[in-house]
Design a protein around this motif. Structure first.
Motif, short mmCIF file in Angstrom:
data_model
loop_
_atom_site.label_atom_id
_atom_site.label_comp_id
_atom_site.label_asym_id
_atom_site.label_seq_id
_atom_site.Cartn_x
_atom_site.Cartn_y
_atom_site.Cartn_z
N LEU A 50 0.85 -1.19 0.00
CA LEU A 50 0.00 0.00 0.00
C LEU A 50 0.89 1.24 0.00
N HIS A 51 0.50 2.22 -0.75
CA HIS A 51 1.26 3.47 -0.83
C HIS A 51 0.47 4.58 -0.12
N ALA A 52 1.14 5.29 0.78
CA ALA A 52 0.52 6.42 1.48
C ALA A 52 1.18 7.71 1.01
N ARG A 53 0.43 8.77 0.98
CA ARG A 53 0.99 10.07 0.62
C ARG A 53 2.00 10.49 1.67
N ALA A 54 2.99 11.26 1.27
CA ALA A 54 4.04 11.70 2.20
C ALA A 54 3.45 12.39 3.42
N GLY A 55 2.41 13.16 3.25
CA GLY A 55 1.77 13.86 4.37
C GLY A 55 1.07 12.92 5.35
N ASP A 56 0.74 11.73 4.90
CA ASP A 56 0.05 10.75 5.76
C ASP A 56 1.01 9.73 6.36
N ALA A 57 2.27 9.73 5.93
CA ALA A 57 3.24 8.71 6.35
C ALA A 57 3.42 8.67 7.86
N GLU A 58 3.37 9.80 8.53
CA GLU A 58 3.56 9.82 9.99
C GLU A 58 2.41 9.15 10.73
N ARG A 59 1.30 8.90 10.05
CA ARG A 59 0.15 8.26 10.68
C ARG A 59 0.15 6.75 10.52
N VAL A 60 1.17 6.20 9.84
CA VAL A 60 1.26 4.76 9.61
C VAL A 60 2.35 4.18 10.50
N ALA A 61 2.03 3.08 11.21
CA ALA A 61 3.01 2.48 12.13
C ALA A 61 2.93 0.96 12.07
N VAL A 62 4.07 0.32 12.31
CA VAL A 62 4.13 -1.14 12.36
C VAL A 62 3.18 -1.63 13.45
N GLY A 63 2.42 -2.67 13.13
CA GLY A 63 1.46 -3.24 14.08
C GLY A 63 0.06 -2.65 13.95
N GLN A 64 -0.05 -1.56 13.23
CA GLN A 64 -1.33 -0.90 13.06
C GLN A 64 -2.27 -1.77 12.23
N ALA A 65 -3.54 -1.81 12.60
CA ALA A 65 -4.54 -2.57 11.84
C ALA A 65 -4.88 -1.82 10.56
N VAL A 66 -5.11 -2.56 9.49
CA VAL A 66 -5.52 -1.97 8.22
C VAL A 66 -6.71 -2.73 7.67
N ARG A 67 -7.53 -2.04 6.92
CA ARG A 67 -8.66 -2.64 6.20
C ARG A 67 -8.54 -2.17 4.76
#
Length: 85
Positions: A50-67
């Motif tokens: 999955l690709h996240a925008r650079a501005g959203d990258a700080e909101r993504v973390a290892v272990g985080q649930a995704v749908r």
């Protein structure tokens, strides 16, 4: 059929149960050891990139649930972030 079988043909078996994604062989074709003939995947466990925008990258973390949903599908899948790079 034993009457029409050739002694130089041997069956090819996958080391796991799964779905054939691609085939690079045809019936009766000669092959060599180490040459991939089929790509087989176990659909019970897949990697999704999955690709996240650079501005959203700080909101993504290892272990985080995704749908997520695959293109055009209404079925939703869940997973966990395993790696961020």
């Amino acid at each position: 059929d034993p009457k029409t079988a050739s002694a130089n043909l041997i069956p090819v078996r996958a080391p796991l149960a799964g779905v054939v994604l691609s085939a690079d062989a045809v019936v009766g074709e000669m092959s060599e050891p180490g040459r991939p003939l089929f790509v087989v995947a176990d659909p019970r466990r897949v990697w999704v990139t999955l690709h996240a925008r650079a501005g959203d990258a700080e909101r993504v973390a290892v272990g985080q649930a995704v749908r997520f949903r695959t293109g055009g599908s209404a079925e939703e899948f869940t997973g966990r972030v395993e790696w961020v790079g």
